[in-house]
Every structure is written in structure tokens, then in C-alpha cells.
Design a protein around this motif. Structure first.
Motif, PDB file in Angstrom:
ATOM      1  N   LEU A   1      -7.431   5.795   1.908  1.00  0.00           N
ATOM      2  CA  LEU A   1      -7.954   4.833   1.045  1.00  0.00           C
ATOM      3  C   LEU A   1      -8.173   3.368   1.754  1.00  0.00           C
ATOM      4  O   LEU A   1      -9.345   2.960   1.432  1.00  0.00           O
ATOM      5  CB  LEU A   1      -6.759   4.462   0.007  1.00  0.00           C
ATOM      6  CG  LEU A   1      -6.160   5.462  -1.140  1.00  0.00           C
ATOM      7  CD1 LEU A   1      -4.959   4.722  -1.722  1.00  0.00           C
ATOM      8  CD2 LEU A   1      -7.317   5.471  -2.170  1.00  0.00           C
ATOM      9  N   LEU A   2      -7.622   3.204   2.890  1.00  0.00           N
ATOM     10  CA  LEU A   2      -8.119   2.394   3.803  1.00  0.00           C
ATOM     11  C   LEU A   2      -9.529   2.606   4.239  1.00  0.00           C
ATOM     12  O   LEU A   2     -10.194   1.579   4.433  1.00  0.00           O
ATOM     13  CB  LEU A   2      -6.980   2.023   4.809  1.00  0.00           C
ATOM     14  CG  LEU A   2      -5.503   1.255   4.430  1.00  0.00           C
ATOM     15  CD1 LEU A   2      -4.704   1.415   5.516  1.00  0.00           C
ATOM     16  CD2 LEU A   2      -6.005  -0.174   3.937  1.00  0.00           C
TER      17      LEU A   2
ATOM     18  N   GLU B   1      -2.716   6.728   2.221  1.00  0.00           N
ATOM     19  CA  GLU B   1      -3.251   5.196   2.350  1.00  0.00           C
ATOM     20  C   GLU B   1      -4.136   5.300   3.427  1.00  0.00           C
ATOM     21  O   GLU B   1      -4.890   4.502   3.413  1.00  0.00           O
ATOM     22  CB  GLU B   1      -1.718   5.064   3.231  1.00  0.00           C
ATOM     23  CG  GLU B   1      -1.776   3.804   3.660  1.00  0.00           C
ATOM     24  CD  GLU B   1      -0.351   3.216   4.152  1.00  0.00           C
ATOM     25  OE1 GLU B   1      -0.438   2.264   4.801  1.00  0.00           O
ATOM     26  OE2 GLU B   1       0.584   3.581   3.711  1.00  0.00           O
TER      27      GLU B   1
ATOM     28  N   GLN C   1       2.025   2.082  -3.486  1.00  0.00           N
ATOM     29  CA  GLN C   1       0.894   2.460  -4.239  1.00  0.00           C
ATOM     30  C   GLN C   1       0.570   3.995  -3.977  1.00  0.00           C
ATOM     31  O   GLN C   1       0.374   4.861  -5.067  1.00  0.00           O
ATOM     32  CB  GLN C   1      -0.221   1.722  -4.230  1.00  0.00           C
ATOM     33  CG  GLN C   1      -0.329   0.486  -4.855  1.00  0.00           C
ATOM     34  CD  GLN C   1      -1.570  -0.281  -4.537  1.00  0.00           C
ATOM     35  OE1 GLN C   1      -1.604  -0.784  -3.458  1.00  0.00           O
ATOM     36  NE2 GLN C   1      -2.142  -0.676  -5.700  1.00  0.00           N
ATOM     37  N   THR C   2       0.880   4.636  -2.814  1.00  0.00           N
ATOM     38  CA  THR C   2       0.495   5.802  -2.268  1.00  0.00           C
ATOM     39  C   THR C   2       1.873   6.487  -2.374  1.00  0.00           C
ATOM     40  O   THR C   2       1.670   7.724  -1.836  1.00  0.00           O
ATOM     41  CB  THR C   2      -0.013   5.863  -1.004  1.00  0.00           C
ATOM     42  OG1 THR C   2       0.828   5.351   0.037  1.00  0.00           O
ATOM     43  CG2 THR C   2      -1.474   5.088  -1.135  1.00  0.00           C
TER      44      THR C   2
ATOM     45  N   VAL D   1      -5.932  -2.382  -2.220  1.00  0.00           N
ATOM     46  CA  VAL D   1      -5.437  -2.144  -0.644  1.00  0.00           C
ATOM     47  C   VAL D   1      -4.848  -3.694  -0.170  1.00  0.00           C
ATOM     48  O   VAL D   1      -4.415  -3.827   1.118  1.00  0.00           O
ATOM     49  CB  VAL D   1      -6.569  -1.889   0.192  1.00  0.00           C
ATOM     50  CG1 VAL D   1      -7.186  -0.668  -0.095  1.00  0.00           C
ATOM     51  CG2 VAL D   1      -7.965  -3.155   0.352  1.00  0.00           C
TER      52      VAL D   1
ATOM     53  N   MET E   1       0.703  -1.139   0.064  1.00  0.00           N
ATOM     54  CA  MET E   1      -0.036   0.101  -0.019  1.00  0.00           C
ATOM     55  C   MET E   1       0.852   1.236   0.157  1.00  0.00           C
ATOM     56  O   MET E   1       0.460   2.280  -0.689  1.00  0.00           O
ATOM     57  CB  MET E   1      -0.900  -0.091   1.055  1.00  0.00           C
ATOM     58  CG  MET E   1      -1.765   0.881   1.381  1.00  0.00           C
ATOM     59  SD  MET E   1      -3.464   0.423   0.625  1.00  0.00           S
ATOM     60  CE  MET E   1      -4.134   2.154   0.241  1.00  0.00           C
ATOM     61  N   SER E   2       1.869   1.204   0.815  1.00  0.00           N
ATOM     62  CA  SER E   2       2.861   2.338   0.719  1.00  0.00           C
ATOM     63  C   SER E   2       3.537   2.705  -0.459  1.00  0.00           C
ATOM     64  O   SER E   2       3.479   3.698  -0.730  1.00  0.00           O
ATOM     65  CB  SER E   2       3.793   2.208   1.969  1.00  0.00           C
ATOM     66  OG  SER E   2       4.716   3.298   1.946  1.00  0.00           O
TER      67      SER E   2
ATOM     68  N   ASP F   1       2.763   8.239   1.106  1.00  0.00           N
ATOM     69  CA  ASP F   1       1.797   9.436   1.480  1.00  0.00           C
ATOM     70  C   ASP F   1       1.035   8.604   2.697  1.00  0.00           C
ATOM     71  O   ASP F   1      -0.247   8.100   1.935  1.00  0.00           O
ATOM     72  CB  ASP F   1       0.884   9.938   0.334  1.00  0.00           C
ATOM     73  CG  ASP F   1       0.273  11.316   0.862  1.00  0.00           C
ATOM     74  OD1 ASP F   1      -0.108  11.211   2.133  1.00  0.00           O
ATOM     75  OD2 ASP F   1      -0.233  12.234  -0.029  1.00  0.00           O
ATOM     76  N   ARG F   2       1.429   8.772   3.788  1.00  0.00           N
ATOM     77  CA  ARG F   2       0.482   8.200   4.813  1.00  0.00           C
ATOM     78  C   ARG F   2      -1.018   8.628   4.860  1.00  0.00           C
ATOM     79  O   ARG F   2      -1.958   7.704   5.008  1.00  0.00           O
ATOM     80  CB  ARG F   2       1.071   8.435   6.343  1.00  0.00           C
ATOM     81  CG  ARG F   2       0.387   7.777   7.685  1.00  0.00           C
ATOM     82  CD  ARG F   2       0.739   6.137   7.582  1.00  0.00           C
ATOM     83  NE  ARG F   2      -0.061   5.843   8.576  1.00  0.00           N
ATOM     84  CZ  ARG F   2      -0.773   4.475   8.841  1.00  0.00           C
ATOM     85  NH1 ARG F   2      -0.847   3.905   7.886  1.00  0.00           N
ATOM     86  NH2 ARG F   2      -1.273   4.223   9.992  1.00  0.00           N
TER      87      ARG F   2
END
Length: 112
Positions: free
Chosen positions: A15-16, A12, A4-5, A58, A1-2, A8-9
Motif C-alpha cells: 500500500l505504501l 502495508e 488498517q492492514t 496511508v 497503517m498497521s 500484515d507487513r
């Protein structure tokens, strides 16, 4: 996920949260439609397809695989008549979505 983003926390987390909200809404719609016996192949197939793609985005592979399996099952039915999904498969999907959402809650530090 990190990856893919791009690290950008905030993205992330967003999206979650979106996945969890959408997944819960989709399984609620599917279980409600199934219980009422009014599940139409096109609409249900579209919901399952959306859930599968979101789950893959995700990294929720179990949800994705189960949604894809149910989508195939439902799309093979007559598109003009309601269809009944395998109750066991639908319950497994609900359980997997619940687990994925629980993991997301844990990751984001939310109480259950």
C-alpha cells in the motif's frame, strides 16, 4: 497503517508503494497540466480527490489536506474552461508529496 492492514507487513509495504507511485504520478500530471495552462476542472479535481483519499488511507494528513483544499478550489471553477491553480498551493502539495515519499522510502529502507 498497521491497524488498517491487520498487521500484515507485506500488505502495508504494498500500500505504501502504491501510494508513493500514484502520488508522484498525480503531482507530475498536475504540474505539467498547470504549466501548459490546460488544467480542466473535472479531470484535475478527480486526480486531487483520488490523491486525498489515498493520502488519508496511508496517514499522510498534510498531503490529504492540501489535495482537498486544491480540489475545492478547482471544482469551484467553470467546468467547461481550463483553470489555473494557485502556484503556491500546488508547490506546497508537490513538496508534501515529496516529503511523504521520502518518509516511505526511509520506512522501507530504500536509498534515496
Amino acid at each position: 497503517m498497521s491497524r488498517q492492514t491487520l498487521g500484515d507487513r507485506d500488505l502495508e509495504v504494498e500500500l505504501l508503494n502504491l501510494f508513493a507511485e500514484q502520488a508522484r504520478r498525480i503531482v507530475q500530471t498536475l504540474t505539467s497540466s498547470s504549466a501548459q495552462g490546460v488544467m480542466m476542472p473535472k479531470q484535475s479535481g478527480d486526480l486531487l480527490h483520488t490523491l486525498c483519499g489515498s493520502a488519508r488511507a496511508v496517514g499522510s494528513w498534510r498531503v490529504a489536506d492540501q489535495a482537498q483544499s486544491l480540489e475545492r478550489e478547482i471544482r469551484s471553477a467553470d467546468p467547461h474552461h481550463s483553470v489555473k491553480l494557485s502556484r503556491d498551493k500546488l508547490e506546497q502539495l508537490v513538496g508534501s508529496v515529496d516529503l511523504a515519499c521520502s518518509v516511505i522510502d526511509d520506512l522501507l529502507g530504500r536509498p534515496e
